[in-house]
Design a protein around this motif. Sequence first.
Motif, mmCIF file in Angstrom:
data_model
loop_
_atom_site.group_PDB
_atom_site.id
_atom_site.type_symbol
_atom_site.label_atom_id
_atom_site.label_comp_id
_atom_site.label_asym_id
_atom_site.label_seq_id
_atom_site.Cartn_x
_atom_site.Cartn_y
_atom_site.Cartn_z
ATOM 1 N N ALA A 74 0.788 -1.142 -0.117
ATOM 2 C CA ALA A 74 0.008 0.114 0.154
ATOM 3 C C ALA A 74 1.018 1.023 0.011
ATOM 4 C CB ALA A 74 -0.987 -0.018 0.998
ATOM 5 N N LYS A 75 1.953 1.354 0.843
ATOM 6 C CA LYS A 75 3.022 2.296 0.847
ATOM 7 C C LYS A 75 4.087 2.165 -0.188
ATOM 8 C CE LYS A 75 2.304 3.076 5.701
ATOM 9 N NZ LYS A 75 2.881 3.188 7.062
ATOM 10 N N ASN A 76 4.159 1.037 -1.123
ATOM 11 C CA ASN A 76 5.098 0.871 -2.068
ATOM 12 C C ASN A 76 6.420 1.059 -1.574
ATOM 13 O OD1 ASN A 76 5.288 -0.128 -4.972
ATOM 14 N ND2 ASN A 76 5.169 2.012 -5.614
ATOM 15 N N THR A 77 6.702 0.482 -0.246
ATOM 16 C CA THR A 77 7.992 0.339 0.367
ATOM 17 C C THR A 77 8.467 -0.808 0.891
ATOM 18 O OG1 THR A 77 7.135 2.763 1.380
ATOM 19 C CG2 THR A 77 8.652 1.424 2.661
ATOM 20 N N VAL A 78 9.880 -1.008 0.769
ATOM 21 C CA VAL A 78 10.184 -2.113 1.281
ATOM 22 C C VAL A 78 11.494 -1.868 2.433
ATOM 23 C CG1 VAL A 78 12.340 -1.897 -0.306
ATOM 24 C CG2 VAL A 78 11.570 -4.279 0.250
ATOM 25 N N TYR A 79 11.494 -2.844 3.420
ATOM 26 C CA TYR A 79 12.162 -2.984 4.547
ATOM 27 C C TYR A 79 13.183 -3.895 4.655
ATOM 28 C CZ TYR A 79 8.185 -0.061 5.608
ATOM 29 O OH TYR A 79 6.958 0.808 5.693
ATOM 30 N N LEU A 80 14.278 -3.654 5.184
ATOM 31 C CA LEU A 80 15.436 -4.758 5.536
ATOM 32 C C LEU A 80 15.718 -4.479 7.036
ATOM 33 C CD1 LEU A 80 17.044 -6.970 4.204
ATOM 34 C CD2 LEU A 80 18.709 -5.276 4.025
ATOM 35 N N GLN A 81 15.267 -5.704 7.741
ATOM 36 C CA GLN A 81 15.511 -5.713 9.122
ATOM 37 C C GLN A 81 17.094 -6.614 9.266
ATOM 38 O OE1 GLN A 81 14.371 -4.143 11.823
ATOM 39 N NE2 GLN A 81 16.086 -4.920 13.153
ATOM 40 N N MET A 82 18.052 -5.725 9.808
ATOM 41 C CA MET A 82 19.209 -6.226 9.854
ATOM 42 C C MET A 82 19.660 -6.743 11.277
ATOM 43 S SD MET A 82 21.447 -4.344 6.783
ATOM 44 C CE MET A 82 21.164 -2.819 7.596
ATOM 45 N N ASN A 83 19.809 -7.847 11.583
ATOM 46 C CA ASN A 83 20.222 -8.183 13.164
ATOM 47 C C ASN A 83 21.615 -8.790 13.023
ATOM 48 O OD1 ASN A 83 17.715 -7.204 13.848
ATOM 49 N ND2 ASN A 83 16.743 -9.219 13.867
ATOM 50 N N SER A 84 22.252 -8.969 14.096
ATOM 51 C CA SER A 84 23.327 -9.735 14.281
ATOM 52 C C SER A 84 24.450 -9.329 13.453
ATOM 53 C CB SER A 84 23.177 -11.309 14.126
ATOM 54 O OG SER A 84 22.286 -11.593 15.113
ATOM 55 N N LEU A 85 24.645 -7.991 13.075
ATOM 56 C CA LEU A 85 25.391 -7.579 12.061
ATOM 57 C C LEU A 85 26.916 -7.741 12.406
ATOM 58 C CD1 LEU A 85 23.424 -4.261 11.341
ATOM 59 C CD2 LEU A 85 24.127 -5.529 9.685
ATOM 60 N N LYS A 86 27.742 -8.022 11.368
ATOM 61 C CA LYS A 86 29.059 -8.367 11.205
ATOM 62 C C LYS A 86 29.731 -7.453 10.270
ATOM 63 C CE LYS A 86 27.679 -13.232 10.941
ATOM 64 N NZ LYS A 86 28.126 -14.590 10.068
ATOM 65 N N PRO A 87 31.140 -7.079 10.852
ATOM 66 C CA PRO A 87 31.963 -6.249 10.097
ATOM 67 C C PRO A 87 31.870 -6.684 8.406
ATOM 68 C CG PRO A 87 33.143 -6.686 12.026
ATOM 69 C CD PRO A 87 32.089 -7.723 11.900
ATOM 70 N N GLU A 88 31.795 -7.722 8.149
ATOM 71 C CA GLU A 88 31.777 -8.202 6.848
ATOM 72 C C GLU A 88 30.524 -7.491 5.892
ATOM 73 O OE1 GLU A 88 32.486 -10.265 9.012
ATOM 74 O OE2 GLU A 88 31.736 -11.991 8.886
ATOM 75 N N ASP A 89 29.397 -7.161 6.906
ATOM 76 C CA ASP A 89 28.105 -6.666 6.288
ATOM 77 C C ASP A 89 28.259 -5.185 6.050
ATOM 78 O OD1 ASP A 89 26.335 -8.373 8.751
ATOM 79 O OD2 ASP A 89 26.738 -8.976 6.678
ATOM 80 N N THR A 90 29.331 -4.509 6.248
ATOM 81 C CA THR A 90 29.805 -3.040 5.589
ATOM 82 C C THR A 90 29.730 -2.961 4.344
ATOM 83 O OG1 THR A 90 31.155 -2.977 7.892
ATOM 84 C CG2 THR A 90 31.471 -1.116 5.704
ATOM 85 N N ALA A 91 28.780 -1.913 3.916
ATOM 86 C CA ALA A 91 28.875 -1.903 2.350
ATOM 87 C C ALA A 91 27.961 -0.643 2.245
ATOM 88 C CB ALA A 91 28.277 -3.044 1.732
ATOM 89 N N ILE A 92 27.760 -0.248 0.888
ATOM 90 C CA ILE A 92 26.643 0.697 0.573
ATOM 91 C C ILE A 92 25.496 -0.353 0.144
ATOM 92 C CG2 ILE A 92 25.699 2.470 -0.938
ATOM 93 C CD1 ILE A 92 28.852 3.264 -1.403
ATOM 94 N N TYR A 93 24.260 -0.006 0.695
ATOM 95 C CA TYR A 93 23.336 -0.728 0.407
ATOM 96 C C TYR A 93 22.461 -0.227 -0.659
ATOM 97 C CZ TYR A 93 24.436 -4.271 3.986
ATOM 98 O OH TYR A 93 25.096 -5.098 4.649
ATOM 99 N N TYR A 94 21.857 -0.780 -1.424
ATOM 100 C CA TYR A 94 21.210 -0.007 -2.639
ATOM 101 C C TYR A 94 19.804 -0.630 -2.751
ATOM 102 C CZ TYR A 94 25.539 1.674 -4.446
ATOM 103 O OH TYR A 94 26.744 2.206 -4.452
ATOM 104 N N CYS A 95 18.592 0.121 -2.660
ATOM 105 C CA CYS A 95 17.271 -0.668 -3.055
ATOM 106 C C CYS A 95 17.238 -0.561 -4.498
ATOM 107 C CB CYS A 95 16.352 0.482 -2.459
ATOM 108 S SG CYS A 95 14.467 0.153 -2.772
#
Length: 119
Positions: A74-95
């Motif tokens: 309905a809102k044309n919106t997407v979400y990403l819940q990120m838990n237990s983050l690790k250093p290797e998750d470091t990046a630019i995140y693109y939708c």
Amino acid sequence: QVQLVESGGGLVQPGGSLRLSCAASGSIFSTNLMGWYRQAPGKQRELVAYIFRGGSIKYSDSVNSRFTISRDNAKNTVYLQMNSLKPEDTAIYYCAADALYRTENPQYWGQGTQVTVSS
């Protein structure tokens, strides 16, 4: 035309959580697929997760069980819940979004939001 605006990135300690949001403007018929991709320094862009309007979801093996993708049609919106983050998750995140099923190279891209996992 579709515009994607991401929000929610930032700096977090290892083990922490962040929630990314991406709002799409334009026709809802252009967002059958919505997803998140990331690019770390010196690496190629890679899939994080995507979700279709009907609810089908795919995660990369590296984030499965830690990240959760969801969308509000309905809102044309997407979400990403990120838990237990690790250093290797470091990046630019693109939708990204696509009117059809192009998962490897969706048609529309956001500007990206930086996620840094560091103590």
